[in-house]
Design an enzyme around this catalytic site. Sequence first.
Site, PDB file in Angstrom:
ATOM      1  N   PHE A 138     -34.318 -19.125 -58.161  1.00  0.00           N
ATOM      2  CA  PHE A 138     -35.090 -19.165 -56.921  1.00  0.00           C
ATOM      3  C   PHE A 138     -35.208 -17.735 -56.418  1.00  0.00           C
ATOM      4  CE2 PHE A 138     -35.500 -21.939 -52.826  1.00  0.00           C
ATOM      5  CZ  PHE A 138     -36.872 -21.870 -52.945  1.00  0.00           C
ATOM      6  N   TYR A 171     -10.115 -19.654 -49.849  1.00  0.00           N
ATOM      7  CA  TYR A 171     -10.883 -20.048 -51.031  1.00  0.00           C
ATOM      8  C   TYR A 171     -10.412 -21.406 -51.567  1.00  0.00           C
ATOM      9  CZ  TYR A 171     -14.166 -19.741 -54.746  1.00  0.00           C
ATOM     10  OH  TYR A 171     -15.224 -20.036 -55.550  1.00  0.00           O
TER      11      TYR A 171
HETATM   12  P1  NAD Z   1     -25.254 -15.028 -57.683  1.00  0.00           P
HETATM   13  O1  NAD Z   1     -25.482 -14.987 -56.204  1.00  0.00           O
HETATM   14  O2  NAD Z   1     -25.130 -13.731 -58.387  1.00  0.00           O
HETATM   15  O3  NAD Z   1     -26.452 -15.859 -58.395  1.00  0.00           O
HETATM   16  C1  NAD Z   1     -26.831 -17.117 -57.912  1.00  0.00           C
HETATM   17  C2  NAD Z   1     -27.972 -17.689 -58.742  1.00  0.00           C
HETATM   18  O4  NAD Z   1     -28.345 -18.957 -58.173  1.00  0.00           O
HETATM   19  C3  NAD Z   1     -29.238 -16.831 -58.760  1.00  0.00           C
HETATM   20  O5  NAD Z   1     -29.792 -16.834 -60.072  1.00  0.00           O
HETATM   21  C4  NAD Z   1     -30.202 -17.590 -57.817  1.00  0.00           C
HETATM   22  O6  NAD Z   1     -31.585 -17.420 -58.106  1.00  0.00           O
HETATM   23  C5  NAD Z   1     -29.772 -19.027 -58.110  1.00  0.00           C
HETATM   24  N1  NAD Z   1     -30.166 -19.951 -57.053  1.00  0.00           N
HETATM   25  C6  NAD Z   1     -29.764 -19.978 -55.761  1.00  0.00           C
HETATM   26  N2  NAD Z   1     -30.372 -21.016 -55.116  1.00  0.00           N
HETATM   27  C7  NAD Z   1     -31.148 -21.649 -56.033  1.00  0.00           C
HETATM   28  C8  NAD Z   1     -32.014 -22.770 -55.986  1.00  0.00           C
HETATM   29  N3  NAD Z   1     -32.181 -23.486 -54.868  1.00  0.00           N
HETATM   30  N4  NAD Z   1     -32.680 -23.102 -57.111  1.00  0.00           N
HETATM   31  C9  NAD Z   1     -32.538 -22.388 -58.266  1.00  0.00           C
HETATM   32  N5  NAD Z   1     -31.705 -21.340 -58.378  1.00  0.00           N
HETATM   33  C10 NAD Z   1     -31.028 -20.975 -57.268  1.00  0.00           C
HETATM   34  O7  NAD Z   1     -23.977 -15.965 -57.910  1.00  0.00           O
HETATM   35  P2  NAD Z   1     -22.666 -15.807 -58.825  1.00  0.00           P
HETATM   36  O8  NAD Z   1     -21.628 -15.056 -58.059  1.00  0.00           O
HETATM   37  O9  NAD Z   1     -23.014 -15.410 -60.187  1.00  0.00           O
HETATM   38  O10 NAD Z   1     -22.151 -17.337 -58.829  1.00  0.00           O
HETATM   39  C11 NAD Z   1     -22.537 -18.255 -59.825  1.00  0.00           C
HETATM   40  C12 NAD Z   1     -21.396 -19.242 -60.029  1.00  0.00           C
HETATM   41  O11 NAD Z   1     -20.241 -18.525 -60.480  1.00  0.00           O
HETATM   42  C13 NAD Z   1     -20.991 -19.965 -58.741  1.00  0.00           C
HETATM   43  O12 NAD Z   1     -20.632 -21.285 -59.053  1.00  0.00           O
HETATM   44  C14 NAD Z   1     -19.761 -19.174 -58.300  1.00  0.00           C
HETATM   45  O13 NAD Z   1     -18.898 -19.927 -57.484  1.00  0.00           O
HETATM   46  C15 NAD Z   1     -19.145 -18.874 -59.656  1.00  0.00           C
HETATM   47  N6  NAD Z   1     -18.152 -17.769 -59.657  1.00  0.00           N
HETATM   48  C16 NAD Z   1     -18.433 -16.569 -59.093  1.00  0.00           C
HETATM   49  C17 NAD Z   1     -17.448 -15.568 -59.092  1.00  0.00           C
HETATM   50  C18 NAD Z   1     -17.694 -14.206 -58.474  1.00  0.00           C
HETATM   51  O14 NAD Z   1     -16.744 -13.477 -58.230  1.00  0.00           O
HETATM   52  N7  NAD Z   1     -18.934 -13.830 -58.260  1.00  0.00           N
HETATM   53  C19 NAD Z   1     -16.205 -15.799 -59.701  1.00  0.00           C
HETATM   54  C20 NAD Z   1     -15.985 -17.027 -60.322  1.00  0.00           C
HETATM   55  C21 NAD Z   1     -16.962 -18.016 -60.283  1.00  0.00           C
END
Ligand code: NAD
Length: 397
Positions: free
Chosen positions: A76, A237
């Site tokens: 998105f 968290y």
């Molecule tokens: P991010 O913010 O970098 O990316 C989020 C993604 O979600 C983007 O590609 C965005 O376009 C997409 N998105 C958001 N709303 C949307 C919608 N309505 N429709 C389609 N796509 C949509 O996020 P991230 O940090 O990479 O997190 C991704 C996953 O990894 C999450 O579940 C998060 O909890 C998990 N995670 C993150 C971390 C961290 O430290 N960043 C650590 C462990 C796990």
Amino acid sequence: MAKVVINPRIRGFICLTSHPTGCAANVRRQIDLATKGGPGKGIGNALVIGSSQGYGLASLITLAWGHGAKVLGACFERPGTGEKAGSSGFYNLAEVHRLAKEQGKTIETINGDAFAQAGKDAVIAALKARFGKLDCIVYSVATPKRTDPTTGTTYSSVLKPIGPAYESKTIDLDADVLKPVNIAPAIDAEIDATVKVMGGEDWQMWIEALAAADLLAPGCRTVAYSYIGPALTTPIYTNGTIGRAKAHVETTAKALNAGVLKKLGGAAYVSVNKALVTQASSAIPVVPLYISLLYKVMKDKQCHEGTIEQMVRLWADHLAPGKTPKLDDAGRIRVDDWEMRADVQAATAALWEQVTSENLMAISDYASFKREFRQLFGFEVDGVNYAEPVETEATLG
Ligand code: NAD
């Protein structure tokens, strides 16, 4: 079409602009690492939901360049128009598409709300027309809001403790000083809303919709991402609203394994990943300070990784065809294992006790946190001339 000079406009954990050339350079670095880190073949068709940034983008790149997959991504993102820059995720994928075309790889993007039925319908139509059955589905959506497609109700997630109020310290990202943080506990409606947004419901809807459309290959694997982290972030968290949502993601994996994936011999996994600078993690109170200290320790101990290194390792060690994922006692993959090493955690906790506004720059890696945050939006990337006007409009094709 308009060429403009784009500068960062940062407010706390939000950057309102992004730079196409810097985003493209970030993507090329990831592609280089994924290409070196995988066999270049082995996976057929993959779908990545949340494909434009953070762990989802790194998953897409690992699947396509590390394992030769044809990848459909759903995200998105906002395209640039006129003098207004697009979002960094859009520019990331513009470069992914440009290189895929140049190198004869099949990558397609559906840009729209993946929670909506229309978003799922568009993906299913594209898969039927140009891909076929999926071997791998990654669920990596992170967002503060979700509209439930069955009821039309919009839910907003909160980052709050459950039970007692949370008192700790965090970084004021505008002033670069530490400040106390005191967060009142969530009420039940906030807990439920956070589970609706960041829990497993949408992941389950996706897998069931794909199964109903006969788009899951026998033995297909799906993975969603989670985080656990240290004792000092546990109240906000793991034991907080977001932890409740992540517990729901784990329950969802079990439900998928016992349900729709069983007869296909498929499997759903939750991978617990390392804390990293992404748009989603920067918004969580306390996390920027913890990451700044953790990075310092992990870099000193030479076990630091970024999103692409994490995803390369996830497939190399657990999810590539022929690999049996190694699971912890709760049935989860753990690529946060280096972050959670006892020596890493002890050293980070010791720094946490010492850190003040005065010694923040000296004893932590806050400088890298700030730089990596800007780099997420394509700024402060080596080799980019930011004084040069750049085209804001780009395509995903
Ligand atoms: P991010 O913010 O970098 O990316 C989020 C993604 O979600 C983007 O590609 C965005 O376009 C997409 N998105 C958001 N709303 C949307 C919608 N309505 N429709 C389609 N796509 C949509 O996020 P991230 O940090 O990479 O997190 C991704 C996953 O990894 C999450 O579940 C998060 O909890 C998990 N995670 C993150 C971390 C961290 O430290 N960043 C650590 C462990 C796990």
